[in-house]
Design a protein around this motif. Structure first.
Motif, PDB file in Angstrom:
ATOM      1  N   PRO A  83      26.205 -17.182-108.266  1.00 49.51           N
ATOM      2  CA  PRO A  83      24.775 -16.856-108.288  1.00 49.51           C
ATOM      3  C   PRO A  83      24.525 -15.396-107.932  1.00 49.51           C
ATOM      4  O   PRO A  83      25.402 -14.720-107.378  1.00 49.51           O
ATOM      5  CB  PRO A  83      24.180 -17.790-107.231  1.00 49.51           C
ATOM      6  N   LYS A  84      23.325 -14.942-108.252  1.00 45.32           N
ATOM      7  CA  LYS A  84      22.971 -13.543-107.973  1.00 45.32           C
ATOM      8  C   LYS A  84      22.961 -13.298-106.474  1.00 45.32           C
ATOM      9  O   LYS A  84      22.278 -13.982-105.708  1.00 45.32           O
ATOM     10  CB  LYS A  84      21.602 -13.218-108.563  1.00 45.32           C
ATOM     11  N   PHE A  85      23.741 -12.321-106.066  1.00 49.47           N
ATOM     12  CA  PHE A  85      23.787 -11.932-104.657  1.00 49.47           C
ATOM     13  C   PHE A  85      22.687 -10.910-104.406  1.00 49.47           C
ATOM     14  O   PHE A  85      22.621  -9.879-105.078  1.00 49.47           O
ATOM     15  CB  PHE A  85      25.158 -11.346-104.319  1.00 49.47           C
ATOM     16  N   ARG A  86      21.808 -11.201-103.468  1.00 46.31           N
ATOM     17  CA  ARG A  86      20.670 -10.324-103.226  1.00 46.31           C
ATOM     18  C   ARG A  86      21.032  -9.102-102.398  1.00 46.31           C
ATOM     19  O   ARG A  86      20.841  -7.971-102.813  1.00 46.31           O
ATOM     20  CB  ARG A  86      19.562 -11.112-102.522  1.00 46.31           C
ATOM     21  N   ARG A  87      21.551  -9.344-101.214  1.00 42.25           N
ATOM     22  CA  ARG A  87      21.755  -8.206-100.313  1.00 42.25           C
ATOM     23  C   ARG A  87      22.446  -8.677 -99.040  1.00 42.25           C
ATOM     24  O   ARG A  87      22.533  -9.878 -98.769  1.00 42.25           O
ATOM     25  CB  ARG A  87      20.416  -7.563 -99.932  1.00 42.25           C
ATOM     26  N   ILE A  88      22.905  -7.712 -98.260  1.00 48.12           N
ATOM     27  CA  ILE A  88      23.307  -7.968 -96.874  1.00 48.12           C
ATOM     28  C   ILE A  88      22.148  -7.504 -96.001  1.00 48.12           C
ATOM     29  O   ILE A  88      21.718  -6.353 -96.087  1.00 48.12           O
ATOM     30  CB  ILE A  88      24.582  -7.197 -96.498  1.00 48.12           C
ATOM     31  N   THR A  89      21.605  -8.412 -95.203  1.00 51.51           N
ATOM     32  CA  THR A  89      20.486  -8.087 -94.326  1.00 51.51           C
ATOM     33  C   THR A  89      21.012  -7.893 -92.913  1.00 51.51           C
ATOM     34  O   THR A  89      21.669  -8.774 -92.372  1.00 51.51           O
ATOM     35  CB  THR A  89      19.446  -9.226 -94.348  1.00 51.51           C
ATOM     36  N   ARG A  90      20.753  -6.756 -92.349  1.00 47.66           N
ATOM     37  CA  ARG A  90      21.196  -6.474 -90.975  1.00 47.66           C
ATOM     38  C   ARG A  90      19.981  -6.241 -90.091  1.00 47.66           C
ATOM     39  O   ARG A  90      19.027  -5.579 -90.483  1.00 47.66           O
ATOM     40  CB  ARG A  90      22.088  -5.225 -90.922  1.00 47.66           C
ATOM     41  N   PHE A  91      20.024  -6.771 -88.883  1.00 45.13           N
ATOM     42  CA  PHE A  91      18.988  -6.472 -87.903  1.00 45.13           C
ATOM     43  C   PHE A  91      19.600  -6.567 -86.517  1.00 45.13           C
ATOM     44  O   PHE A  91      20.672  -7.143 -86.321  1.00 45.13           O
ATOM     45  CB  PHE A  91      17.778  -7.392 -88.045  1.00 45.13           C
ATOM     46  N   GLU A  92      18.923  -5.992 -85.551  1.00 44.84           N
ATOM     47  CA  GLU A  92      19.444  -5.952 -84.185  1.00 44.84           C
ATOM     48  C   GLU A  92      18.726  -6.977 -83.321  1.00 44.84           C
ATOM     49  O   GLU A  92      17.557  -7.294 -83.528  1.00 44.84           O
ATOM     50  CB  GLU A  92      19.266  -4.550 -83.594  1.00 44.84           C
ATOM     51  N   GLU A  93      19.459  -7.508 -82.359  1.00 43.44           N
ATOM     52  CA  GLU A  93      18.863  -8.446 -81.417  1.00 43.44           C
ATOM     53  C   GLU A  93      19.494  -8.230 -80.054  1.00 43.44           C
ATOM     54  O   GLU A  93      20.627  -7.751 -79.932  1.00 43.44           O
ATOM     55  CB  GLU A  93      19.088  -9.885 -81.869  1.00 43.44           C
ATOM     56  N   THR A  94      18.758  -8.577 -79.032  1.00 45.66           N
ATOM     57  CA  THR A  94      19.327  -8.516 -77.688  1.00 45.66           C
ATOM     58  C   THR A  94      20.126  -9.782 -77.461  1.00 45.66           C
ATOM     59  O   THR A  94      19.755 -10.863 -77.910  1.00 45.66           O
ATOM     60  CB  THR A  94      18.213  -8.398 -76.631  1.00 45.66           C
ATOM     61  N   SER A  95      21.247  -9.654 -76.774  1.00 49.16           N
ATOM     62  CA  SER A  95      22.110 -10.799 -76.527  1.00 49.16           C
ATOM     63  C   SER A  95      22.545 -10.778 -75.073  1.00 49.16           C
ATOM     64  O   SER A  95      22.824  -9.707 -74.504  1.00 49.16           O
ATOM     65  CB  SER A  95      23.328 -10.751 -77.451  1.00 49.16           C
ATOM     66  N   ALA A  96      22.596 -11.949 -74.478  1.00 46.28           N
ATOM     67  CA  ALA A  96      22.944 -12.058 -73.058  1.00 46.28           C
ATOM     68  C   ALA A  96      24.306 -11.432 -72.795  1.00 46.28           C
ATOM     69  O   ALA A  96      25.270 -11.673 -73.517  1.00 46.28           O
ATOM     70  CB  ALA A  96      22.946 -13.521 -72.640  1.00 46.28           C
ATOM     71  N   GLY A  97      24.376 -10.618 -71.750  1.00 51.76           N
ATOM     72  CA  GLY A  97      25.647 -10.023 -71.350  1.00 51.76           C
ATOM     73  C   GLY A  97      25.898  -8.646 -71.943  1.00 51.76           C
ATOM     74  O   GLY A  97      26.891  -8.008 -71.589  1.00 51.76           O
ATOM     75  N   PHE A  98      25.022  -8.174 -72.843  1.00 49.19           N
ATOM     76  CA  PHE A  98      25.216  -6.856 -73.454  1.00 49.19           C
ATOM     77  C   PHE A  98      23.989  -5.991 -73.205  1.00 49.19           C
ATOM     78  O   PHE A  98      22.850  -6.434 -73.355  1.00 49.19           O
ATOM     79  CB  PHE A  98      25.455  -6.995 -74.961  1.00 49.19           C
ATOM     80  N   GLU A  99      24.246  -4.739 -72.837  1.00 48.67           N
ATOM     81  CA  GLU A  99      23.144  -3.837 -72.512  1.00 48.67           C
ATOM     82  C   GLU A  99      22.392  -3.392 -73.771  1.00 48.67           C
ATOM     83  O   GLU A  99      21.173  -3.322 -73.794  1.00 48.67           O
ATOM     84  CB  GLU A  99      23.681  -2.605 -71.766  1.00 48.67           C
ATOM     85  N   LYS A 100      23.141  -3.078 -74.828  1.00 47.52           N
ATOM     86  CA  LYS A 100      22.521  -2.589 -76.055  1.00 47.52           C
ATOM     87  C   LYS A 100      22.335  -3.726 -77.055  1.00 47.52           C
ATOM     88  O   LYS A 100      23.054  -4.726 -77.013  1.00 47.52           O
ATOM     89  CB  LYS A 100      23.393  -1.494 -76.675  1.00 47.52           C
ATOM     90  N   PRO A 101      21.372  -3.577 -77.976  1.00 46.28           N
ATOM     91  CA  PRO A 101      21.180  -4.608 -79.012  1.00 46.28           C
ATOM     92  C   PRO A 101      22.438  -4.794 -79.861  1.00 46.28           C
ATOM     93  O   PRO A 101      23.201  -3.853 -80.083  1.00 46.28           O
ATOM     94  CB  PRO A 101      20.022  -4.056 -79.853  1.00 46.28           C
ATOM     95  N   ILE A 102      22.635  -5.995 -80.336  1.00 42.86           N
ATOM     96  CA  ILE A 102      23.776  -6.361 -81.169  1.00 42.86           C
ATOM     97  C   ILE A 102      23.305  -6.472 -82.623  1.00 42.86           C
ATOM     98  O   ILE A 102      22.238  -7.010 -82.904  1.00 42.86           O
ATOM     99  CB  ILE A 102      24.366  -7.712 -80.721  1.00 42.86           C
ATOM    100  N   THR A 103      24.117  -5.969 -83.544  1.00 40.69           N
ATOM    101  CA  THR A 103      23.780  -6.062 -84.968  1.00 40.69           C
ATOM    102  C   THR A 103      24.207  -7.418 -85.516  1.00 40.69           C
ATOM    103  O   THR A 103      25.341  -7.851 -85.344  1.00 40.69           O
ATOM    104  CB  THR A 103      24.480  -4.952 -85.766  1.00 40.69           C
ATOM    105  N   VAL A 104      23.279  -8.098 -86.170  1.00 47.81           N
ATOM    106  CA  VAL A 104      23.534  -9.385 -86.805  1.00 47.81           C
ATOM    107  C   VAL A 104      23.349  -9.213 -88.309  1.00 47.81           C
ATOM    108  O   VAL A 104      22.406  -8.563 -88.749  1.00 47.81           O
ATOM    109  CB  VAL A 104      22.578 -10.471 -86.274  1.00 47.81           C
ATOM    110  N   SER A 105      24.245  -9.789 -89.083  1.00 48.38           N
ATOM    111  CA  SER A 105      24.193  -9.630 -90.545  1.00 48.38           C
ATOM    112  C   SER A 105      24.059 -10.983 -91.230  1.00 48.38           C
ATOM    113  O   SER A 105      24.657 -11.970 -90.800  1.00 48.38           O
ATOM    114  CB  SER A 105      25.463  -8.936 -91.057  1.00 48.38           C
ATOM    115  N   PHE A 106      23.272 -11.005 -92.314  1.00 47.17           N
ATOM    116  CA  PHE A 106      23.122 -12.191 -93.154  1.00 47.17           C
ATOM    117  C   PHE A 106      23.362 -11.809 -94.609  1.00 47.17           C
ATOM    118  O   PHE A 106      22.909 -10.760 -95.062  1.00 47.17           O
ATOM    119  CB  PHE A 106      21.708 -12.773 -93.032  1.00 47.17           C
ATOM    120  N   ASP A 107      24.071 -12.676 -95.332  1.00 41.99           N
ATOM    121  CA  ASP A 107      24.149 -12.586 -96.786  1.00 41.99           C
ATOM    122  C   ASP A 107      23.011 -13.412 -97.368  1.00 41.99           C
ATOM    123  O   ASP A 107      22.821 -14.568 -96.970  1.00 41.99           O
ATOM    124  CB  ASP A 107      25.479 -13.141 -97.305  1.00 41.99           C
TER     125      ASP A 107
END
Length: 949
Positions: free
Chosen positions: A559-583
């Protein structure tokens, strides 16, 4: 807001709601009034009418319960008065001369209230209690929305406030309303995980005094009987667990319930999944059966003996079974489609009306989508999304990403709904301990368009969070590092130091930690720093891009692949936001290949097309090396292949099959074809078996099988042509050269290979493997379960590997061939050991890597068989034999007369199979063995026997 009765969420000592219904009276100019009641809304209307009657100055005294005419009754008094008026319990209030003239006044008040209340149902138990606003013909949509707000204002959490439509004719408009508001999550029934669904279903199970197992539907008051429980009545009689009288009594109870209609207008019993067009009057069929069993001769003895009754019951059981919807036929609660259908039925809904079906998702998604609070699109100039306070971060990010894309493409968003897939629908991919799993369905429309868009967003398994949560080790003697997810390692602390191990097949045993190349790992695990984790995550994104590029170069349909979506979120135990990716990709509207409706297997032309296309997919699967590197499962026929079918019912044509997921592609580019062909043969065997159940003849089954090999051969030839043109490898080198600095970090640090290196080896294997070797192997394994190697297999020096084979023939089972050396006793021993372990009677032998929970295979199985058949040579073999032999003896004796002995003779270039004749085997068994070997692809001139077939 006024409340009469317990709060909707108040529970009794058993964790059940104190009341199951409530009447909500909306008052735009004043205070709203909620009256909780039981057993139905009529009780609530009576309570409201009594209160209004008293407020209007028409109160009356009821001395027996302390009610005074000028004071509103308290809740306990109101409860009694309601029962007196509604059901005539206690004193007859309207009999007195003083009260009789006021009866019309009360009836007028009652009728007004009966037409103005909003019905509310309270369902579930414990933490699962939900308050459902019901839309019926008397209730407007604006009142439904207002009622939801009012109930939330009482402290009921928004996720526990649902909406339900009681009128089937209004359901489409009702769902359209909530879909357009981005609130599919408001609709009832909610989706549950498999575990919660099973608990609800089992809690709904009741057993009658006569032994009928029925599932209770609380909303309608009716009950359901499933096919499996109905068939158990026949089985119990056949096995002498019940008598004729008991079975006749059970049939009579079923007839009584089928004929009964409760006060809600619902039948007291329905057969779940029964097509009443195919079986118009089940009561009549059961009446006939009772008469047949009870018929007596003039002497008073039964007219029909047990054999005749059994034949009659077999015909009756078959008639019922064939009338069951194929997707529910002979199924149990472990089947997702069956489980979801029954769950929704006892929740008061039909599976066919679910939102999953409505937006075009295939049946395996029924009940598997948990719609999430998301966002409502508001039109203030250009459409904008307004997120719900309860929306989860990932849902918000996916919606905002869609909003940005629509804005960039000049599309005005009308609405969007996001739902999470509750559990993995794959049986093979979900087994890896290494990976995150998070999948969403995104449903949206553009303004002014009737087209519904559906997309799938799958979280990237190895993203930054995955690397930040993992541990890095040193590889002994190399200077390189090794990386492990925390899910796959275990720290064992001794008195002097820490050791890291990986769990073995048994929870109590651990193996030394080695990397993917088998090299020993040493040292203490270290967490990666943020920059390294991010770079590795970006490199994995690049690897996946290159892998998809390789798929395109090789002509894989997906099927047609749209994109890789990346966004940042805060996660327990880490000072800086973590990058999360979705296909994100388009959803494919079709049928998953492992969830095709049973009735389609009764259409030979469709099955031939299916086999042809899946042969093509097998060629792609082997060439691309789609095998999970952790579980070693070949990912084939597991639901990732989706069949697109033309609309020309009743003779659907397959347009194409799309591979909807790329995970594990290039997962194994080195193993021989023999590691892959069992998976292809397993799918083909299952498919031919399904077609056989639907009546396909031996000749038609043979044509279907040939279609599979034809599709595989054509596609394999096309793939070889692509490789011969040398475009794929050049393209891979070109695409990876553009990926910048992220490309080499994993290679340098951990020894991971690039997509171009892996694809190069995949193409090398393609060149060196002949298609006939693949099809011969599949054909053999389709007809025979094989333990050991192929009977004509040679060792590395070209010497015959096996001298004997045992063909085990058991009714209802696939023929099983066990190849062995020296004599047939070893074949019987191997078969007996496998059966022993499959029954849970095996033992652990850790230094042989043998575990009671797993069936021994390969060289380990050969070694165990040798120990069982020879005298112990040391304490270890003595102990193993002493523990296993007593139990094994029983299985060994069982299989002695279940096998046909075969000897493998001839030169290494011309080996033949000699079916040995002896007094223990009939000519029919020998002939059957020859037919099986011939079907499995052994040439007839290489099958020898003293009997002329």
């Amino acid at each position: 807001m006024d409340l009469t009765g317990p709060h909707p969420l108040e529970l009794d000592e058993k964790g059940r709601p104190l009341n199951n219904s409530a009447c909500l009276f909306l008052n735009p100019q004043g205070r709203h009034h909620l009256i909780t009641c039981r057993p139905n809304h009529r009780d609530g209307v009576y309570k409201k009418s009594i209160l209004d009657f008293y407020r209007q100055g028409h109160g009356f005294e009821v001395l027996e319960i302390g009610v005074e005419s000028h004071i509103l009754p308290d809740e306990n008094q109101l409860e009694i008065l309601s029962k007196m008026l509604a059901f005539g319990k206690g004193p007859r209030l309207w009999d007195s001369g003083l009260m009789r003239p006021l009866k019309p006044v009360f009836e007028q008040i009652f009728m007004e209230n009966a037409g103005t209340y909003i019905p509310v149902k309270i369902r579930g138990s414990g933490r699962e209690v939900e308050v459902c606003v019901r839309k019926d013909s008397e209730v407007e949509m604006r009142q439904v929305h207002e009622s939801i707000k009012v109930i939330e204002s009482m402290g009921v959490p928004p996720l526990k406030v649902k909406a339900v439509c009681a009128e089937p004719s209004q359901r489409k408009n009702f769902v359209d309303e909530f879909e357009g508001r981005g609130e599919l999550w408001r609709l009832y029934p909610p989706t549950r995980s498999a575990g919660k669904q099973l608990k609800f279903i089992r809690d709904s199970l009741e057993e009658t005094h006569s032994g009928l197992r029925l599932y209770s539907c609380a909303p309608s008051g009716g009950k359901f009987m499933i096919e499996k429980d109905f068939m158990k009545l026949f089985k119990d009689f056949r096995e002498k667990n019940t008598s004729r009288d008991v079975l006749a009594g059970q049939f009579a109870d079923i007839i009584s319930l089928l004929n009964d209609v409760n006060r809600e207008g619902q039948p007291s019993l329905e057969f779940f999944g029964l097509d009443y067009v195919k079986l118009k009057n089940p009561q009549e069929e059961l009446f006939k059966a009772i008469d047949f069993m009870n018929a007596e001769k003039t002497s008073g003895r039964p007219l029909h003996d047990d054999r005749q009754v059994d034949e009659m019951l077999s015909g009756l059981a078959s008639k019922f079974s064939l009338a069951i919807n194929p997707k529910y036929r002979l199924k149990d609660l472990n089947e997702p489609v069956f489980r979801n259908g029954l769950y929704q039925a006892i929740r008061g809904f039909k599976a066919e009306t679910s939102q999953e079906v409505r937006i075009g998702l295939s049946t395996e998604f029924l009940g598997e989508i948990e719609w999430q609070p998301g966002a409502r699109v508001v039109s203030e100039g250009y459409p904008q999304t307004r997120t719900h306070p309860l929306a989860k971060p990932h849902v918000i990010s996916l919606i905002l990403d869609l909003e940005v894309r629509c804005h960039q493409e000049g599309v005005k968003l009308d609405h969007v709904n996001v739902g999470s897939v509750v559990e993995s629908l794959s049986k093979l991919r979900k087994l890896s301990r290494e990976e995150h799993r998070e999948v969403y369905i995104i449903e949206w429309k553009a303004k002014g368009s009737d087209e519904r868009h559906v997309e799938v967003a799958r979280r990237v398994k190895w993203d930054e969070l995955h690397y930040r949560e993992g541990l890095e080790f040193d590889v002994e003697g190399t200077g390189q590092k090794a990386f492990f997810s925390r899910k796959t390692v275990k720290r064992l602390i001794t008195d002097t130091e820490q050791h890291w191990w990986k769990p073995s097949k048994e929870e109590t045993a651990y193996e030394p930690l080695t990397d993917f190349k088998g090299r020993l790992v040493v040292g203490t695990g270290r967490m990666l720093d943020g920059d390294t984790a991010l770079r590795l995550a970006r490199e994995y994104d690049d690897y996946r891009k290159a892998r998809r590029f390789f798929e395109d170069l090789m002509g894989v349909e997906r099927p047609k692949f749209r994109r890789i979506t990346r966004f940042e979120e805060t996660s327990a135990g880490f000072e800086k936001p973590i990058t999360v990716s979705f296909d994100v990709r388009d959803y494919v509207f079709g049928m998953a290949v492992d969830k095709i409706p049973q009735d389609l297997y009764g259409r030979p032309e469709f099955v031939k097309q299916l086999c042809d296309f899946m042969g093509k997919e097998a060629a792609i699967n082997f060439t691309m090396g789609r095998r999970n590197p952790y579980t070693k499962n070949v990912i084939y026929g597991d639901g990732d292949e989706v069949v697109e079918v033309s609309d020309n019912a009743p003779n659907p044509q397959i347009r194409r099959i799309l591979l909807t997921d790329s995970s594990s592609i290039l997962g194994d580019v080195d193993s021989a074809y023999t590691e892959f062909t069992p998976a292809y043969a397993g799918w083909l065997r299952k498919t031919l078996g399904q077609a056989g159940k639907e009546g396909a003849s031996r000749e038609i089954l043979s044509e279907m099988e040939k279609s599979f090999y034809s599709g595989l051969t054509r596609e394999y030839g096309r793939l070889k042509l692509v490789d011969a043109q040398n475009g794929a490898l050049k393209g891979m080198n070109r695409i990876e050269s553009t990926m910048g600095s992220y490309e080499s970090l994993g290679s340098r640090r951990f020894g991971w290979e690039t997509a171009s290196a892996l694809s190069s080896r995949a193409l090398k294997r393609l060149r060196e493997t002949g298609v006939k070797d693949i099809t011969d192997s599949i054909r053999f394994l389709t007809h025979i379960d094989l333990t050991g190697g192929h009977p004509f297999e040679l060792d590395a020096e070209g010497i015959q590997k096996y001298s004997h084979a045992c063909m085990f023939l058991e009714p209802g089972k696939t023929p099983h061939l066990v190849t062995c050396r020296n004599n047939h006793g070893r074949g019987i021993a191997k078969m007996s050991i496998m059966e022993l372990y499959s029954k849970g009677l095996g033992i652990d032998v850790p230094d042989m890597n043998v575990w009671a929970s797993a069936i021994p295979k390969g060289e380990v199985l050969d070694e165990l068989a040798e120990i069982m058949l020879t005298s112990p040579t040391n304490a270890k073999t003595f102990s193993i034999k002493e523990l296993l032999y007593p139990s094994l003896k029983e299985f060994f004796n069982y299989y002695l007369d279940k096998y046909v002995p075969i000897e493998i003779k001839g030169s290494r270039k011309r080996l033949t199979l000699h079916i040995r004749t002896d007094p223990f085997h009939t000519p029919e068994q020998l002939k059957k063995t020859a037919e099986i070997l011939s079907d499995a692809g052994i040439p007839p001139d290489r099958i020898k026997s003293e009997i002329d077939f």
